[in-house]
Design an enzyme around this catalytic site. Sequence first.
Site, PDB file in Angstrom:
ATOM      1  N   ARG A 129      45.252 -78.484  19.932  1.00  0.00           N
ATOM      2  CA  ARG A 129      44.919 -77.244  19.571  1.00  0.00           C
ATOM      3  C   ARG A 129      44.367 -76.917  18.297  1.00  0.00           C
ATOM      4  NH1 ARG A 129      47.136 -77.690  15.406  1.00  0.00           N
ATOM      5  NH2 ARG A 129      47.154 -75.376  15.256  1.00  0.00           N
ATOM      6  N   GLY A 130      43.918 -75.564  18.038  1.00  0.00           N
ATOM      7  CA  GLY A 130      43.197 -75.469  16.944  1.00  0.00           C
ATOM      8  C   GLY A 130      41.545 -75.360  17.236  1.00  0.00           C
ATOM      9  N   ALA A 131      40.814 -74.459  16.768  1.00  0.00           N
ATOM     10  CA  ALA A 131      39.640 -74.277  17.416  1.00  0.00           C
ATOM     11  C   ALA A 131      38.645 -75.378  17.143  1.00  0.00           C
ATOM     12  CB  ALA A 131      39.021 -72.851  16.924  1.00  0.00           C
ATOM     13  N   GLN A 148      54.202 -73.388  15.853  1.00  0.00           N
ATOM     14  CA  GLN A 148      53.120 -74.645  15.165  1.00  0.00           C
ATOM     15  C   GLN A 148      53.330 -74.749  13.580  1.00  0.00           C
ATOM     16  OE1 GLN A 148      52.253 -72.072  17.229  1.00  0.00           O
ATOM     17  NE2 GLN A 148      50.384 -72.460  18.521  1.00  0.00           N
ATOM     18  N   ASN A 179      43.161 -64.627  15.146  1.00  0.00           N
ATOM     19  CA  ASN A 179      44.018 -65.804  14.818  1.00  0.00           C
ATOM     20  C   ASN A 179      45.311 -65.557  15.435  1.00  0.00           C
ATOM     21  OD1 ASN A 179      44.135 -68.378  13.313  1.00  0.00           O
ATOM     22  ND2 ASN A 179      45.740 -67.261  12.030  1.00  0.00           N
ATOM     23  N   LYS A 180      46.037 -66.919  15.253  1.00  0.00           N
ATOM     24  CA  LYS A 180      47.436 -66.781  15.851  1.00  0.00           C
ATOM     25  C   LYS A 180      48.217 -65.347  15.965  1.00  0.00           C
ATOM     26  CE  LYS A 180      48.381 -69.784  17.992  1.00  0.00           C
ATOM     27  NZ  LYS A 180      48.175 -69.657  19.437  1.00  0.00           N
ATOM     28  N   ARG A 196      40.633 -72.517  27.537  1.00  0.00           N
ATOM     29  CA  ARG A 196      41.201 -71.847  26.209  1.00  0.00           C
ATOM     30  C   ARG A 196      40.216 -70.579  26.119  1.00  0.00           C
ATOM     31  NH1 ARG A 196      45.079 -73.831  22.922  1.00  0.00           N
ATOM     32  NH2 ARG A 196      45.377 -71.407  22.341  1.00  0.00           N
ATOM     33  N   ASP A 227      40.220 -68.610  15.122  1.00  0.00           N
ATOM     34  CA  ASP A 227      39.879 -68.977  16.271  1.00  0.00           C
ATOM     35  C   ASP A 227      38.526 -68.235  16.565  1.00  0.00           C
ATOM     36  OD1 ASP A 227      41.903 -70.952  18.075  1.00  0.00           O
ATOM     37  OD2 ASP A 227      42.927 -69.538  16.694  1.00  0.00           O
TER      38      ASP A 227
END
Length: 364
Positions: free
Chosen positions: A53-55, A204, A255-256, A90, A245
């Site tokens: 995960r993470g762009a 996370q 973002n998250k 995603r 992201d």
Amino acid sequence: MKIHGQPHRSIEAEHATRSARIIDQTLLPHVVEWRTLRTMEEAAEAIQVMRVRGAPLIGATAAFGLYFALRENATDAALQHAYHVLHATRPTAINLRWALDRVKRVVMPLEAAQRADAAWNEALAICEHDVETNRAIGKHGLELFRAIQAKKDDTEAVLNVMTHCNAGWLATVDWGTAISPIYQAHDAGMKVHVWVSETRPRGQGASLTAFELKEHGVPYTLIVDNNAGHLLQRGLVDVVIVGTDRVTAHGDVANKIGTYLKALAAKAHEVPFYVATPVSTIDWTITDGIREIPIEQRSAREVTHMPGMNATGAREEVLITPEGTEARNDGFDVTPAGLVTALVTEHGVVAATAEAMGELRGRI
């Protein structure tokens, strides 16, 4: 970066077998388990269930996934099918599309027999590009940290940095985005301390950022997400820096979930709020993040249940709500550009305005 003192990347190419090794991040921080990806389907599954995960890391993994598909079938139809399967995993992270488009541009003009080799080489190039990009982001972020430190009454005091989710090396190929300047500050001898938000519902911050910082020896303190505003209000935070992201051409930032609340609190208490982003995360085709950025809706189970390690050392998931509770699980939120002090890119620090973004686009 390091795991148990040994240098690693979050995705590592196995040249002999032309496969890719990833750390299964769903098992961290208690278990470090490497998984080998050999097929497009395995790469797509790893992205979908957030083993990666993470762009930036999603993009790199997808690039290898496109190679795996072309190794099996290099026709135009197979290429399009693999592109769509991987792209659908995603929807919010723009690096996914960026990496797939980059590989596709390289292989489309080639004969079918040449496509797989070209895709493999391009996946490797994307990984190396990410490492150098994040190193540069860290360098520019470090200069911001030094400037903030220089304005403190006690220039030898600890610099307290707040972050959100995980924007470290586990979210990229190496270094990270928002955490890169923290690593570089620590390595340069600055006294830096990190407020790590747990980042519900998947945790996370608690599981990944805390893991990274501990392995690297960076002082940190875990907080519940709802404590962020309190700490900002009490003057216990010198700077907030987060990853992203997707960024619009006018500087809005996805973002998250929970990032927007931190930005509001930082603005209210005059604390700088920076967003670390590679240029590849900017979506130049959109300008209004609230209207145009798709927000991923994830499983309600991530909200109603919580995983962890029990007293016997076994991984366990427990229900934390009344049985049958409905839950909404937005994966991301959008922070308007007006709340962002600046963007920290590999090309330098850029204001989150349409004019400054346009100038950046003209330089790259």
